[in-house]
Design an enzyme around this catalytic site. Structure first.
Site, PDB file in Angstrom:
ATOM      1  N   LYS A 120      18.019  55.892 128.140  1.00 53.99           N
ATOM      2  CA  LYS A 120      18.605  55.601 126.821  1.00 53.99           C
ATOM      3  C   LYS A 120      19.188  54.197 126.779  1.00 53.99           C
ATOM      4  CE  LYS A 120      22.616  57.081 125.478  1.00 53.99           C
ATOM      5  NZ  LYS A 120      23.755  57.947 125.080  1.00 53.99           N
ATOM      6  N   ASP A 138      20.247  59.422 121.230  1.00 53.74           N
ATOM      7  CA  ASP A 138      21.569  59.914 121.614  1.00 53.74           C
ATOM      8  C   ASP A 138      21.826  61.223 120.877  1.00 53.74           C
ATOM      9  OD1 ASP A 138      22.027  59.178 118.996  1.00 53.74           O
ATOM     10  OD2 ASP A 138      23.872  58.078 119.419  1.00 53.74           O
TER      11      ASP A 138
END
Length: 220
Positions: A120, A138
């Site tokens: 991420k 997220d």
């Protein structure tokens, strides 16, 4: 969600926010990387509050290493998991100096080898700093993609891969920021603000949340 609906979905988000940007404050790519690492399980606002003084003095990996772990902790102790994050930031700074001449690499594999940097974080840096068409999923994006059925999936990776496949041009570059901001401010976890959502009619999520002060449909 069918392609025509996806195009309309992104078109409305784009019209509502033509130039979406990260809310993390930074002055260069190194500072952005540090801010993203610090933002794990923390709010952008909280990270910004902690890093304003830090980034006024520290702009390079060399300066971060010179500051040291204890010095960094003094700046970021208001951020969750600050002990582990301080250790990782110093270690990644040392790795940037040793392996990349002090520069943040424009390469996913190289980024993910840095301490404290996962998929991420790498996706955020690649997208925000280098203009790559990546999708950093997220909790906000995961929620929006499943509620709207834009890219439903049981795992973060599944949602990312579906987003990558489903998102057409010219929306790919900014999709990450449109979705995260939509999830943060409109499609909230506890009480989504459906009454002011620009894509509410395209979203199958039920029941839609009524405006404050009104009763939901079916209530006496």
């Amino acid at each position: 969600m069918k392609r025509a609906r996806i195009v309309e979905f992104y078109s409305r988000l784009a019209a509502d926010n033509p130039h979406p940007e990260t809310e993390l404050e930074s002055g260069n790519v190194f500072q952005l990387l540090v801010a993203v690492v610090l933002s794990a399980q923390a709010t952008d606002a909280g990270v910004n509050k902690a890093t304003r003084r830090l980034f006024a003095d520290v702009t390079t990996p060399e300066q971060m290493v010179a500051l040291g772990e204890d010095g960094l902790k003094a700046h970021i102790r208001t951020i969750g998991l600050f002990n582990t994050k301080a250790k990782n930031v110093i270690a990644l700074s040392e790795a940037l100096i040793a392996d990349h001449c002090g520069q943040v690499p424009n390469d996913r594999a190289a980024l993910e080898k840095l301490p404290g940097v996962g998929r991420k974080t790498a996706n955020v840096v690649l997208n925000t700093a280098f203009g790559a068409e990546t999708f950093a999923v997220d909790t906000h994006i995961f929620r929006v993609c499943n509620r709207t059925r834009l890219a439903p999936g049981k795992t973060v990776l599944a949602v990312e891969l579906k987003l990558d496949k489903a998102t057409p041009q010219p929306f790919r570059l900014h999709a990450h920021h449109w979705l995260i901001l939509h999830g943060r401010y409109v499609c909230k976890a506890r009480r989504p603000e459906c009454w002011r959502c620009v894509v509410a009619d395209l979203c199958p999520f039920e029941p839609k949340t009524p405006p404050p002060g009104t009763r939901a449909a079916g209530q006496a």
